[in-house]
Design an enzyme around this catalytic site. Structure first.
Site, PDB file in Angstrom:
ATOM      1  N   PRO A  11       6.798  -9.753   1.735  1.00 31.64           N
ATOM      2  CA  PRO A  11       6.745  -9.600   0.282  1.00 31.64           C
ATOM      3  C   PRO A  11       6.361  -8.199  -0.196  1.00 31.64           C
ATOM      4  O   PRO A  11       5.516  -7.541   0.403  1.00 31.64           O
ATOM      5  CB  PRO A  11       5.680 -10.618  -0.146  1.00 31.64           C
ATOM      6  N   ASN A  12       7.026  -7.796  -1.239  1.00 29.81           N
ATOM      7  CA  ASN A  12       6.790  -6.542  -1.968  1.00 29.81           C
ATOM      8  C   ASN A  12       7.317  -5.307  -1.250  1.00 29.81           C
ATOM      9  O   ASN A  12       7.288  -4.214  -1.828  1.00 29.81           O
ATOM     10  CB  ASN A  12       5.294  -6.365  -2.301  1.00 29.81           C
ATOM     11  N   ARG A  19       5.948   1.489  -5.084  1.00 33.74           N
ATOM     12  CA  ARG A  19       4.663   0.796  -5.029  1.00 33.74           C
ATOM     13  C   ARG A  19       3.648   1.631  -4.256  1.00 33.74           C
ATOM     14  O   ARG A  19       3.855   1.958  -3.095  1.00 33.74           O
ATOM     15  CB  ARG A  19       4.891  -0.529  -4.311  1.00 33.74           C
ATOM     16  N   TYR A  24       1.898   3.987   0.780  1.00 34.97           N
ATOM     17  CA  TYR A  24       3.100   3.592   1.521  1.00 34.97           C
ATOM     18  C   TYR A  24       4.187   4.674   1.549  1.00 34.97           C
ATOM     19  O   TYR A  24       5.215   4.489   2.203  1.00 34.97           O
ATOM     20  CB  TYR A  24       3.673   2.305   0.922  1.00 34.97           C
ATOM     21  N   ASN A  75       7.410  -6.677   9.757  1.00 39.67           N
ATOM     22  CA  ASN A  75       6.317  -6.251   8.885  1.00 39.67           C
ATOM     23  C   ASN A  75       6.087  -7.424   7.933  1.00 39.67           C
ATOM     24  O   ASN A  75       6.783  -7.556   6.932  1.00 39.67           O
ATOM     25  CB  ASN A  75       6.664  -4.990   8.112  1.00 39.67           C
ATOM     26  N   ALA A  78       1.785  -8.926   3.208  1.00 43.89           N
ATOM     27  CA  ALA A  78       0.576  -9.705   2.918  1.00 43.89           C
ATOM     28  C   ALA A  78       0.494 -10.994   3.730  1.00 43.89           C
ATOM     29  O   ALA A  78      -0.611 -11.492   4.009  1.00 43.89           O
ATOM     30  CB  ALA A  78       0.507 -10.020   1.429  1.00 43.89           C
ATOM     31  N   HIS A  81      -1.838 -11.626   6.872  1.00 50.18           N
ATOM     32  CA  HIS A  81      -3.252 -11.994   6.790  1.00 50.18           C
ATOM     33  C   HIS A  81      -3.465 -13.455   6.420  1.00 50.18           C
ATOM     34  O   HIS A  81      -4.595 -13.910   6.343  1.00 50.18           O
ATOM     35  CB  HIS A  81      -3.946 -11.074   5.772  1.00 50.18           C
ATOM     36  N   ASP A  88       3.423 -19.651  13.733  1.00 51.15           N
ATOM     37  CA  ASP A  88       4.027 -20.735  14.510  1.00 51.15           C
ATOM     38  C   ASP A  88       5.511 -20.470  14.775  1.00 51.15           C
ATOM     39  O   ASP A  88       6.019 -20.750  15.864  1.00 51.15           O
ATOM     40  CB  ASP A  88       3.850 -22.071  13.780  1.00 51.15           C
ATOM     41  N   GLU A  99       4.778  -6.341  15.738  1.00 51.33           N
ATOM     42  CA  GLU A  99       4.272  -6.345  14.358  1.00 51.33           C
ATOM     43  C   GLU A  99       4.115  -4.895  13.915  1.00 51.33           C
ATOM     44  O   GLU A  99       3.526  -4.088  14.640  1.00 51.33           O
ATOM     45  CB  GLU A  99       2.918  -7.065  14.326  1.00 51.33           C
ATOM     46  N   HIS A 101       3.177  -2.089  10.621  1.00 53.89           N
ATOM     47  CA  HIS A 101       2.662  -1.805   9.279  1.00 53.89           C
ATOM     48  C   HIS A 101       2.797  -0.320   9.007  1.00 53.89           C
ATOM     49  O   HIS A 101       2.558   0.507   9.899  1.00 53.89           O
ATOM     50  CB  HIS A 101       1.183  -2.203   9.167  1.00 53.89           C
ATOM     51  N   LEU A 102       3.137  -0.011   7.789  1.00 54.08           N
ATOM     52  CA  LEU A 102       3.218   1.396   7.385  1.00 54.08           C
ATOM     53  C   LEU A 102       1.825   2.012   7.344  1.00 54.08           C
ATOM     54  O   LEU A 102       1.601   3.127   7.827  1.00 54.08           O
ATOM     55  CB  LEU A 102       3.867   1.489   5.991  1.00 54.08           C
ATOM     56  N   SER A 103       0.895   1.281   6.766  1.00 54.87           N
ATOM     57  CA  SER A 103      -0.469   1.794   6.606  1.00 54.87           C
ATOM     58  C   SER A 103      -1.338   1.344   7.784  1.00 54.87           C
ATOM     59  O   SER A 103      -0.988   0.394   8.504  1.00 54.87           O
ATOM     60  CB  SER A 103      -1.070   1.272   5.290  1.00 54.87           C
ATOM     61  N   ARG A 108      -8.400  -0.154   5.843  1.00 57.04           N
ATOM     62  CA  ARG A 108      -8.319  -0.589   4.446  1.00 57.04           C
ATOM     63  C   ARG A 108      -9.286  -1.758   4.182  1.00 57.04           C
ATOM     64  O   ARG A 108     -10.275  -1.910   4.880  1.00 57.04           O
ATOM     65  CB  ARG A 108      -6.852  -0.923   4.123  1.00 57.04           C
ATOM     66  N   ARG A 112      -7.569  -7.159   5.092  1.00 56.65           N
ATOM     67  CA  ARG A 112      -6.381  -6.712   5.847  1.00 56.65           C
ATOM     68  C   ARG A 112      -6.686  -6.530   7.333  1.00 56.65           C
ATOM     69  O   ARG A 112      -5.796  -6.221   8.122  1.00 56.65           O
ATOM     70  CB  ARG A 112      -5.849  -5.388   5.291  1.00 56.65           C
TER      71      ARG A 112
HETATM   72  C1  DQA Z   1       1.529  -3.637   4.993  1.00 56.92           C
HETATM   73  C2  DQA Z   1       0.004  -3.860   4.978  1.00 56.92           C
HETATM   74  C3  DQA Z   1      -0.338  -5.197   4.322  1.00 56.92           C
HETATM   75  O1  DQA Z   1      -1.746  -5.392   4.310  1.00 56.92           O
HETATM   76  C4  DQA Z   1       0.159  -5.205   2.900  1.00 56.92           C
HETATM   77  O2  DQA Z   1      -0.082  -6.474   2.306  1.00 56.92           O
HETATM   78  C5  DQA Z   1       1.579  -4.808   2.749  1.00 56.92           C
HETATM   79  C6  DQA Z   1       2.122  -3.743   3.601  1.00 56.92           C
HETATM   80  C7  DQA Z   1       1.900  -2.259   5.556  1.00 56.92           C
HETATM   81  O3  DQA Z   1       3.068  -2.089   5.931  1.00 56.92           O
HETATM   82  O4  DQA Z   1       1.064  -1.343   5.604  1.00 56.92           O
HETATM   83  O5  DQA Z   1       2.288  -5.291   1.887  1.00 56.92           O
HETATM   84  O6  DQA Z   1       2.104  -4.620   5.840  1.00 56.92           O
END
Ligand code: DQA
Length: 143
Positions: A11-12, A19, A24, A75, A78, A81, A88, A99, A101-103, A108, A112
């Protein structure tokens, strides 16, 4: 034997570039898709790339990968978490999963710091911006 890496985005992430660019960056998800396709092609992989804001749609795509994919890069955003369902589904896929993540999620907010997904992944790459995706492709390359 499949040569397809499924690259799934939660999501997002469709808002990348707009954003919180201080966290990011300014690269869009479309730019990431192009880069991932190029890197994957260098290593002889096809790519199925998708983004969804819906947990169930991500579960459906993991189940597609289970029968058609060689590996998964995810990725979960959210849902990292919170999602037992993604945990599953990834466990049931029985594929190598990375897995990403950009950040650097560990640097953080506390909420997270925990990943429900990490335990069913081969490894986790976080904090390198769009390079996190490139490094994930490198991690899956045929040795
Ligand atoms: C994220 C880190 C997550 O905590 C966050 O909810 C995101 C992006 C990242 O790529 O850094 O939406 O997955």
């Amino acid at each position: 034997m499949s040569d397809t890496i499924f690259v799934l985005n939660g999501p997002n992430l469709n808002l990348l570039g707009q954003r919180r660019p201080e966290v990011y960056g300014y690269t869009t998800l479309h730019d990431i898709e192009r880069m991932v396709r190029e890197r994957a092609a260098d290593h002889g992989f096809d790519v199925e790339f998708m983004q969804s804001n819906h947990e169930g749609a991500l579960v459906d795509e993991i189940q597609r990968a289970r029968t058609r994919g060689a590996a998964i890069i995810i990725n979960p955003a959210a849902y990292t978490h919170t999602s037992v369902a993604l945990h599953d589904a990834l466990e049931a896929a029985e594929l190598p999963v990375v897995e990403v993540h950009l950040s650097n999620v560990q640097a953080r907010e506390d909420f997270r710091h925990r990943s429900l997904i990490g335990a069913v992944c081969r490894g986790i790459i976080a904090g390198f911006g769009t390079d996190s995706y490139r490094l994930a492709v490198e991690a899956l390359r045929k040795k």
